[in-house]
Write a protein that holds these residues in place. Structure first.
Motif, PDB file in Angstrom:
ATOM      1  N   ILE A 202     -20.281 -34.304 -31.259  1.00  0.00           N
ATOM      2  CA  ILE A 202     -19.578 -34.607 -29.653  1.00  0.00           C
ATOM      3  C   ILE A 202     -18.188 -33.792 -29.750  1.00  0.00           C
ATOM      4  N   ASP A 203     -17.373 -33.523 -30.428  1.00  0.00           N
ATOM      5  CA  ASP A 203     -16.362 -32.817 -29.738  1.00  0.00           C
ATOM      6  C   ASP A 203     -16.146 -31.385 -30.140  1.00  0.00           C
ATOM      7  N   PHE A 204     -17.123 -30.866 -30.962  1.00  0.00           N
ATOM      8  CA  PHE A 204     -17.646 -29.965 -31.150  1.00  0.00           C
ATOM      9  C   PHE A 204     -18.242 -29.295 -30.340  1.00  0.00           C
TER      10      PHE A 204
ATOM     11  N   SER B  39     -18.345 -29.813 -27.057  1.00  0.00           N
ATOM     12  CA  SER B  39     -17.849 -30.138 -25.954  1.00  0.00           C
ATOM     13  C   SER B  39     -16.637 -28.948 -26.270  1.00  0.00           C
ATOM     14  N   ASN B  40     -16.301 -28.410 -26.982  1.00  0.00           N
ATOM     15  CA  ASN B  40     -15.318 -27.502 -26.796  1.00  0.00           C
ATOM     16  C   ASN B  40     -16.163 -25.518 -27.085  1.00  0.00           C
TER      17      ASN B  40
ATOM     18  N   GLN C  20     -18.925 -37.913 -33.632  1.00  0.00           N
ATOM     19  CA  GLN C  20     -18.083 -38.106 -33.158  1.00  0.00           C
ATOM     20  C   GLN C  20     -16.933 -36.628 -32.899  1.00  0.00           C
ATOM     21  N   GLU C  21     -16.958 -36.082 -34.132  1.00  0.00           N
ATOM     22  CA  GLU C  21     -17.004 -34.363 -34.024  1.00  0.00           C
ATOM     23  C   GLU C  21     -18.276 -33.872 -33.792  1.00  0.00           C
TER      24      GLU C  21
ATOM     25  N   LYS D  50     -23.602 -33.048 -21.703  1.00  0.00           N
ATOM     26  CA  LYS D  50     -22.609 -32.295 -20.352  1.00  0.00           C
ATOM     27  C   LYS D  50     -22.986 -32.902 -19.334  1.00  0.00           C
TER      28      LYS D  50
END
Length: 157
Positions: free
Chosen positions: A10-12, A14-15, A7-8, A34
């Protein structure tokens, strides 16, 4: 990898602005992709699709206007300028500025025709053809979908 680490990651991603990441080890394979949004730093590629002149479904006030508009476009080969992403369509850079293009304007390849705002990023949409703007299909400050027609252009010969 643990679920929290995934999850971390994926968050990284996406940003970070990356469109796609693939990680492969002996233990696992991970592919993250994406949606088809382009980074704001690059010019957005437009999607032009030839359409028959009768395909647009105008909603004029009277039947007489519909017939005259249909006849006006009858002998022209028009191209649709489609939205390259999901976002909000703007015809000008700010509310006080003039529109980038108006009906009847002749545009050149590379000229900005509108802006699509996606996730607080303003992406200029540039024309990939030269021609005359025949119709604007979307209201200013309206949400648009990916591949939604925005303009009808009569290409120059």
């Amino acid at each position: 990898m643990k679920a929290k680490e995934i999850q971390e990651l994926i968050d990284f991603i996406s940003n970070s602005g990356l469109a796609e990441v693939k990680i492969e080890t002996d233990e696992f394979k991970l592919s993250i992709k994406k949606h088809a949004e382009a980074p704001a730093a690059k010019a957005v590629e437009n999607h032009y699709t030839p359409i028959p002149a009768a395909a647009p479904n105008p909603e004029p006030a009277t039947q007489k206007e519909a017939v005259s508009e249909s006849n006006e476009h009858a002998n022209r080969s028009l191209l649709e300028v489609k939205s390259p992403m999901i976002g909000t369509f703007y015809r000008s850079a700010n509310p006080d500025a003039d529109f980038f293009v108006n009906i009847g304007d002749t545009i050149q390849k590379g000229q900005t025709v509108c802006i699509i705002e996606a996730m607080k990023l303003f992406n200029e949409v540039e024309s990939e053809i030269s021609g005359k703007v025949v119709k604007v299909l979307v209201e200013d400050a309206s949400p648009v979908e990916y591949d939604q027609p925005l303009f009808l252009i009569e290409p120059q010969d």
